[in-house]
Scaffold this motif. Structure first.
Motif, short mmCIF file in Angstrom:
data_model
loop_
_atom_site.label_atom_id
_atom_site.label_comp_id
_atom_site.label_asym_id
_atom_site.label_seq_id
_atom_site.Cartn_x
_atom_site.Cartn_y
_atom_site.Cartn_z
N GLU A 32 0.81 -1.22 0.00
CA GLU A 32 0.00 0.00 0.00
C GLU A 32 0.84 1.27 0.00
OE1 GLU A 32 -3.53 0.35 2.46
OE2 GLU A 32 -3.36 -1.80 2.92
N GLU A 33 2.03 1.19 0.60
CA GLU A 33 2.86 2.38 0.74
C GLU A 33 3.35 2.94 -0.59
OE1 GLU A 33 2.17 0.71 4.43
OE2 GLU A 33 3.08 -0.32 2.72
N GLU B 137 16.71 6.76 8.78
CA GLU B 137 15.49 6.70 9.60
C GLU B 137 14.43 7.68 9.13
OE1 GLU B 137 14.30 7.50 14.30
OE2 GLU B 137 16.37 7.68 13.61
N SER B 138 14.84 8.86 8.68
CA SER B 138 13.87 9.89 8.27
C SER B 138 13.02 9.42 7.10
CB SER B 138 14.59 11.19 7.91
OG SER B 138 15.51 10.98 6.84
N GLU B 139 13.60 8.61 6.21
CA GLU B 139 12.83 8.10 5.07
C GLU B 139 11.77 7.11 5.52
OE1 GLU B 139 15.02 6.99 1.60
OE2 GLU B 139 16.73 8.23 2.15
N ALA B 140 12.11 6.32 6.53
CA ALA B 140 11.11 5.40 7.09
C ALA B 140 9.99 6.18 7.76
CB ALA B 140 11.78 4.45 8.08
N GLN B 141 10.35 7.28 8.43
CA GLN B 141 9.34 8.10 9.08
C GLN B 141 8.39 8.74 8.07
OE1 GLN B 141 9.26 8.76 12.91
NE2 GLN B 141 7.28 8.67 11.89
N LEU B 142 8.92 9.12 6.90
CA LEU B 142 8.07 9.68 5.86
C LEU B 142 7.08 8.64 5.34
CD1 LEU B 142 10.57 11.82 3.75
CD2 LEU B 142 8.64 12.67 5.10
N ALA B 143 7.53 7.40 5.20
CA ALA B 143 6.65 6.34 4.69
C ALA B 143 5.61 5.93 5.72
CB ALA B 143 7.49 5.13 4.28
N PHE B 144 5.97 6.03 7.01
CA PHE B 144 5.05 5.64 8.08
C PHE B 144 4.97 6.79 9.10
CE2 PHE B 144 6.71 1.73 6.31
CZ PHE B 144 5.56 0.96 6.14
N PRO B 145 4.32 7.89 8.74
CA PRO B 145 4.33 9.09 9.59
C PRO B 145 3.66 8.90 10.95
CG PRO B 145 2.74 9.31 7.79
CD PRO B 145 3.54 8.08 7.51
N ASP B 146 2.78 7.92 11.08
CA ASP B 146 2.06 7.73 12.35
C ASP B 146 2.80 6.82 13.32
OD1 ASP B 146 -0.02 9.33 11.42
OD2 ASP B 146 -1.05 7.62 10.51
N ASN B 147 3.91 6.23 12.88
CA ASN B 147 4.65 5.32 13.74
C ASN B 147 5.64 6.10 14.60
OD1 ASN B 147 6.85 3.29 14.53
ND2 ASN B 147 5.28 1.98 13.62
N LEU B 148 5.58 5.89 15.91
CA LEU B 148 6.44 6.62 16.85
C LEU B 148 7.64 5.80 17.30
CD1 LEU B 148 3.65 8.23 19.08
CD2 LEU B 148 4.76 9.18 17.05
N HIS B 149 7.79 4.61 16.73
CA HIS B 149 8.88 3.72 17.16
C HIS B 149 9.61 3.18 15.93
CE1 HIS B 149 7.10 3.88 21.17
NE2 HIS B 149 5.93 3.63 20.60
N VAL B 150 10.10 4.08 15.10
CA VAL B 150 10.69 3.70 13.82
C VAL B 150 11.92 2.82 14.00
CG1 VAL B 150 11.87 4.59 11.77
CG2 VAL B 150 9.76 5.67 12.58
N ARG B 151 12.80 3.19 14.91
CA ARG B 151 14.02 2.39 15.08
C ARG B 151 13.70 0.97 15.54
NH1 ARG B 151 19.24 5.87 17.14
NH2 ARG B 151 19.16 7.44 15.48
#
Length: 251
Positions: A111-112, A204-218
């Motif tokens: 979906e992403e 990490e910032s690219e993962a945050q862009l793909a999943f903006p609602d996730n607060l535990h990216v690492r």
């Protein structure tokens, strides 16, 4: 044969479908692909052996990062139901020679990468209809299995080996594959066979862009690295250090 068609889109469709039927075997099992009946939803070919389905998209010149697709709601629904066919991307020249063909296994259609387009306006016949684009630029190289490169067919063994390496993704639900696919893409972006957890965190910032609602990216990235390790896609060397099992593919 193509001269009888006035529309460029018709000529492209007839040419590309005829070429695939005559020249391309299933990248999954190397058996013959048969054309489906007209108007079969999102499925142009079916493998006569493994019954895998394929949707064909062709373009004069090379595909970029964005590939136009059909209805947004239908695409998302098919991904969630795990019924989406595999994708074939065929590029041809002005004089109708096939330059390249890549297969995108359906497990990479998450979906992403689906980008909704603006709905059609009220003045349009299909007012409110909303199409979508596929951002295949987000995918790792593993998500594009090369079948034809620079007018030459890739060796069958190489195609099947590349296909097999990512089949483990089919074991996971569509909601899980998004994170795994993203992590694979970030690891490939590092560009070295051996890499560290710090290298992954640097993206990490690219993962945050793909999943903006996730607060535990690492934490999610570490979890996906464990999945990829368990599936043999990479191996653990020492604390925070990993190595790709199959090396670094060409970009």
């Amino acid at each position: 044969m193509l001269a009888q068609y006035k529309s460029g889109a018709q000529r492209a469709r007839v040419f590309s479908e005829s070429w695939v039927e005559a020249n391309l075997n299933c990248p999954k099992c190397n058996h013959r692909l048969s054309r489906t009946r007209n108007n079969t939803m999102a499925r142009d070919f079916t493998c006569e052996s493994c019954r895998a389905g394929f949707e064909l998209k062709s373009k004069k010149g090379l595909f970029g990062a964005i590939v136009p697709d059909g209805a947004y709601d239908s695409m998302v629904s098919s991904i969630r139901s795990d019924q989406r066919p595999h994708l074939l991307l065929l590029n041809y020249t002005q004089d109708y020679r096939v330059q390249s063909v890549a297969a995108v296994p359906r497990q990479f259609l998450v979906e992403e990468i689906v980008i909704p387009r603006r709905p059609l306006g009220a003045h349009c016949r299909r007012a409110g209809w909303r199409g979508c684009n596929l951002n295949i630029g987000m995918l790792p190289p593993d998500g594009r299995v090369c079948c034809v490169t620079d007018f030459k067919a890739e060796p069958t063994e190489r195609v099947r080996a590349a296909w097999t390496r990512s089949e483990f993704l089919d074991e996971y639900r569509s909601s899980q594959r998004g994170w795994i696919t993203l992590t694979m893409s970030l690891v490939r972006r590092i560009g070295t066979e051996t890499f560290s957890l710090r290298d992954v965190y640097a993206l990490e910032s690219e993962a945050q862009l793909a999943f903006p609602d996730n607060l535990h990216v690492r934490e999610k990235l570490r979890q996906q690295l464990q999945v990829l390790r368990d599936k043999g896609w990479l191996e653990f060397l020492s604390r925070g250090t990993y190595r790709l099992t199959h090396g670094v593919p060409p970009q």
